[in-house]
Design an enzyme around this catalytic site. Structure first.
Site, short mmCIF file in Angstrom:
data_model
loop_
_atom_site.label_atom_id
_atom_site.label_comp_id
_atom_site.label_asym_id
_atom_site.label_seq_id
_atom_site.Cartn_x
_atom_site.Cartn_y
_atom_site.Cartn_z
N HIS A 1 0.76 -1.21 0.01
CA HIS A 1 0.06 0.07 -0.15
C HIS A 1 0.86 1.28 0.07
O HIS A 1 0.62 2.26 -0.72
CB HIS A 1 -0.94 0.00 1.22
CG HIS A 1 -1.75 1.19 1.34
ND1 HIS A 1 -1.36 2.21 2.04
CD2 HIS A 1 -3.02 1.67 0.82
CE1 HIS A 1 -2.26 3.39 2.13
NE2 HIS A 1 -3.16 3.07 1.36
N ARG B 1 28.85 -4.51 -18.49
CA ARG B 1 29.78 -4.85 -17.59
C ARG B 1 29.22 -6.26 -16.61
O ARG B 1 28.32 -6.06 -16.11
CB ARG B 1 30.43 -3.81 -16.62
CG ARG B 1 31.09 -2.76 -17.32
CD ARG B 1 31.57 -1.98 -16.43
NE ARG B 1 32.34 -0.68 -16.69
CZ ARG B 1 32.00 0.39 -17.12
NH1 ARG B 1 30.45 0.73 -16.70
NH2 ARG B 1 32.50 1.56 -17.70
N ARG C 1 30.59 -7.55 -22.37
CA ARG C 1 32.01 -7.83 -21.94
C ARG C 1 32.13 -8.94 -21.14
O ARG C 1 31.65 -8.90 -20.09
CB ARG C 1 32.55 -6.85 -21.61
CG ARG C 1 34.26 -6.88 -21.33
CD ARG C 1 34.89 -5.55 -21.03
NE ARG C 1 34.58 -5.40 -19.42
CZ ARG C 1 35.01 -4.26 -18.86
NH1 ARG C 1 35.74 -3.29 -19.70
NH2 ARG C 1 34.66 -4.11 -17.78
N GLU D 1 42.33 -2.72 -26.76
CA GLU D 1 42.99 -1.79 -25.29
C GLU D 1 44.42 -2.20 -25.30
O GLU D 1 45.02 -1.84 -24.36
CB GLU D 1 41.96 -2.47 -24.09
CG GLU D 1 41.94 -3.87 -23.92
CD GLU D 1 41.00 -4.26 -22.96
OE1 GLU D 1 40.83 -3.35 -22.24
OE2 GLU D 1 40.50 -5.24 -22.97
N GLY E 1 38.85 0.69 -25.76
CA GLY E 1 38.95 0.71 -24.51
C GLY E 1 39.92 1.68 -24.11
O GLY E 1 41.20 1.44 -24.01
N SER E 2 39.53 3.16 -24.06
CA SER E 2 40.43 4.14 -24.09
C SER E 2 41.28 4.27 -23.01
O SER E 2 42.58 4.67 -22.86
CB SER E 2 39.81 5.59 -24.40
OG SER E 2 39.09 5.68 -23.48
N CYS F 1 33.93 2.79 -25.77
CA CYS F 1 33.40 2.49 -24.69
C CYS F 1 34.06 3.17 -23.47
O CYS F 1 33.58 3.09 -22.28
CB CYS F 1 33.11 1.22 -24.32
SG CYS F 1 34.64 -0.12 -24.05
#
Length: 801
Positions: free
Chosen positions: A423, A513, A580, A682, A703-704, A753
């Site tokens: 409620h 992730r 990933r 990466e 993947g910077s 990303c």
């Protein structure tokens, strides 16, 4: 008969005669029973009977006099006047011919079930209640396990009187209904023996985010009043509608509730029903099978489809169900339109964020997504509601409809007990105020007069902090924003907020992730489950406590991971969701329960045994195969073929081939049912050997962070050289440009990303100029960066805008 109508004679057009609940039950019996949906038989004492009862007892003028000059904002005045009206009604007599009709129908119903006096539910249904645009939870009364002529007639009068409870009277004033423009009918319905079985509530959308593509179902032992009133924490289930329609079994998320109490018949006869404790072993298992959940979800979709077609508009539904513990049959006992999210057009997205933190006092389930600060008022029970002052934060054990006159004036609501369909939760959503339900200790941890901040903006857990904390509200109009040529995707880690995140305009998920699900939903190292017998007694006890309800430890991992992944994939369906594969480092794996014996100590875990190198290695391969099984379940059982996968930290093409071989050997083959497999770019080798990686994978995601560290040889966590870490460095930009050029030459897609495009608009402009296919961002950055990308594309070439 002039005062009685059987349910199977009723339809939507009869709402003015019998109200929303009774009309909907009749509509379902006539239209949906042929499709296998069961509705308990019964009949309605019509609204005409209510009006004739008032005339027979000459009550209308007396009621008008009692209402004259009433101030519903004055709780004491409201309680006094409505109590006087209910006493007048309860002292009235039913006309003899009306009694005869009610009892004749009761005898017919009893004979149908082979009983002298059948046990029935007596339910109120107001003629202005449960409309698509107006409905509070439980405005009028319901009486369960009613049996015998005298008890039935008295219950009918009690239902008539409940039209003038404080909450119902206040509700009509707030909604603009005249008190005599609303009448009340009474449904008399054969009881489903859920006291020996289970019952619950279904919404054909997510109650928190309004996400339309799920059926949300709650379940607990015994009669359903405990769930509705918030006395128990029920089991919760989410079923994904689109793929259920396609014949899959998409029970994407389930959560075990405490289910402390079971409401049963009071066989002693002193009361109609009573609560008894649920045995510990029953509390530790789900009270409803997956088969029953999927059946009820299918019924709920049929009901929603029927009412949507009848109204000519999308009509999400609020449904109550019960399972007879004697026959094992499922029943729908009530259905009404959902009235919160169905009335909202999402043209603006409002986001609340705390600017500071404070001591955490209590937490529970979050209802809504707002933040407020204010003064606490602890109210121990409904007898003390006169003490409440408008604008305070209401704290109590549990609410029911009698609390509504003060709830509408509360800044926020905190309860010890209750779930998402209690409620307190339903009314808070309708009122648009935040609530924290099921806090367990709210009334002990908080004191009247204390200043607190209530935050429902941090995921599914609502938190109450000490003091008045600063927060901000950001509102963005998304109704007219066009989509850029470059795909704007999203980085998502938590399944718990995925439904909400999916409302932000996007092109899918560029990075889902898995680590959040590992750490928060699973908590146990995969090898501690596959090699359970090798664990120490101490660790085994910890694993047993976490995996309660699962006899098969491997199934625990697969089921939990599939639920987490499946919830994210469903939230964005049919857009692509790129998952990933697990990318914990050895020190992070070791911190999972039971993980220490299975992980080596490494001097530099960043460059150690991580990513692809684990998946085929004999020391971890069996753990990776659990991931593969969970992904297959999401794609094959749930039908979520929009789920794609991505291999992290893949050092060489040969390593990539080994990973694909392991996956294929476990039934997850690249290309099967449209499965695409990407690789994280990466490591410099991913760029230098891009042409070879193109022959193995369907695309790349830059993947910077890691690519910058490894290209520049910089540890970004080292204070001395951290300033050298910069994704805009020419070496990093050349690596990105070369990767995009080679990948496109081979017909492969490239995304990014990392955080850099949202932090640095000039870096985003560079990527767009190089022709990157997609940019994936954290949710908070999506709208702002989308606007930046639109401007960049417009400057680059008007044709792209």
């Amino acid at each position: 008969m002039q005062w009685i109508r059987w349910f199977n004679e009723l339809g939507i057009a009869d709402i003015p005669l019998v109200g929303g609940k009774n009309a909907s039950l009749g509509e379902m019996m006539r239209a949906l029973t042929p499709y296998g949906i069961r509705v308990p038989n019964g009949y309605a004492v019509t609204a005409r009977a209510y009006r004739d009862f008032l005339r027979y007892n000459e009550l209308e003028d007396k009621i008008r006099a009692a209402l004259a000059g009433m101030n519903v904002q004055d709780v004491n005045d409201l309680l006094r006047r409505t109590g006087q009206i209910r006493r007048l009604i309860l002292l009235g007599d039913l006309p003899e011919d009306m009694k005869t009709e009610i009892l004749d129908a009761y005898h017919i119903l009893s004979r149908e079930f082979g009983a002298a006096t059948a046990d029935v539910a007596v339910r109120s249904s107001a003629t202005a209640e449960d409309l698509p645009t107006a409905s509070f939870a439980g405005q009028q009364e319901t009486y369960l396990n009613v049996h015998g002529e005298a008890m039935l007639l008295e219950s009918v009068k009690k239902c008539f009187a409940s039209l003038f409870t404080p909450r119902a009277t206040s509700y009509r004033e707030d909604m603009g209904f005249g008190h005599f423009d609303v009448a009340l009918s009474v449904g008399v319905q054969k009881m489903v023996r859920a006291d020996r079985g289970t019952s619950g509530v279904i919404f054909t959308l997510d109650t928190e985010s309004g996400f339309r593509d799920v059926v949300f179902l709650t379940a607990a032992y015994g009669l359903g009043e405990n769930i509705v009133q918030g006395r128990v924490m029920p089991d919760e289930f989410y079923v994904f509608k689109p793929t259920l329609r396609q014949g899959y079994r998409p029970l994407i998320w389930k959560r075990l509730g405490a289910k402390e109490l079971r409401m049963v018949y009071d066989e002693s006869g002193s009361k109609l029903v009573k609560n008894v404790d649920v045995a510990e072993e029953d509390r530790r298992r789900f009270c409803l099978s997956s088969e029953d959940v999927l059946t009820l979800a299918d019924w709920a979709m049929q009901i929603e489809d029927h009412y949507s077609q009848a109204r000519g508009a999308d009509t999400p539904m609020d449904i109550e169900w019960a399972k007879d513990g004697i026959t094992g049959e499922l029943f729908i006992v009530q259905a009404r339109p959902e009235t919160v999210h169905s009335q909202r057009a999402v043209t603006q997205i409002e986001t609340y964020r705390l600017r500071e933190q404070g001591p955490l006092l209590v937490e529970g389930l979050a209802v809504g997504d707002k933040i407020v600060a204010g003064s606490v008022r602890v109210i121990p029970n409904v007898g003390h509601i006169r003490e409440f002052q408008p604008g305070e934060i209401l704290v109590t054990d549990v609410t029911d409809p009698d609390w509504e006159p003060i709830m509408k004036n509360a800044k926020a609501i905190i309860t010890n007990r209750g779930g998402r369909t209690s409620h307190a939760a339903i009314v808070s959503r309708e009122l648009g105020i935040p609530a924290v339900v099921g806090s367990k200790t709210g009334t002990q941890a908080l004191q009247t007069g204390q200043t607190v901040t209530v935050s429902c903006a941090e995921g599914e857990i609502g938190k109450v902090y000490s003091g008045e904390l600063g927060y901000e509200v950001v509102t963005v109009d998304v109704s007219r924003q066009p989509r850029p040529h470059t795909k704007i995707m999203m980085n998502v880690g938590s399944p718990e907020i995925a439904f909400k995140d999916a409302a932000i305009p996007n092109d899918g998920v560029g990075l889902a992730r898995m680590e959040f699900i590992f750490a928060n939903w699973i908590q146990v190292h995969p090898l501690a489950l596959t090699r359970y017998d090798t664990l120490s007694d101490e660790v085994r006890q910890k694993v047993d406590a976490i995996t309660v309800g699962y006899a098969d430890k491997r199934e625990y991992f697969v089921d939990k991971l599939a639920q987490g992944i499946g919830t994210i994939a469903a939230s964005f369906y049919p857009k692509p969701v790129i998952l990933r594969l697990s990318d914990f480092k050895t020190n992070e794996y070791a911190h999972l329960v039971g993980g220490q014996p299975f992980e080596p100590e490494e001097a530099n875990p960043m460059l150690g045994w991580r990513g692809a190198s684990r998946y085929y290695h004999p020391d971890y391969r069996e753990g990776f195969l659990l991931e593969v099984e969970a992904i297959r379940r999401v794609r094959e059982d749930f039908g979520l073929t929009n789920l794609l996968v991505m291999v992290p930290f893949c050092r060489t093409p040969a390593e990539g081939r080994q990973v694909l071989e392991v996956m294929a050997g476990a039934g997850l083959s690249r290309g099967k049912d449209g499965l695409e497999v990407y690789v994280m770019a990466e490591i410099p080798s991913n760029v230098i050997l891009a042409d070879e990686f193109c022959q193995i994978f369907d695309g790349f995601s830059i993947g910077s962070n890691d690519l910058t560290q490894l290209t520049l040889g910089v540890d970004r966590d080292s204070a001395q050289i951290a300033p050298l870490f910069d994704e805009r460095n020419t070496a990093v930009k050349r690596a990105c440009a070369e990767l995009i050029e080679v990948a496109h030459r081979y017909g492969r897609k490239v995304g990014i990303c990392g955080q850099a495009p949202s932090d640095y608009p000039e870096f985003a402009a560079f990527l767009v100029e190089q022709g990157i296919d997609s940019i994936s961002l954290i949710p908070d950055a999506v709208l702002r960066t989308t606007a930046d990308i639109l401007e960049i594309e417009h400057r680059r070439t008007p044709a792209m805008a």
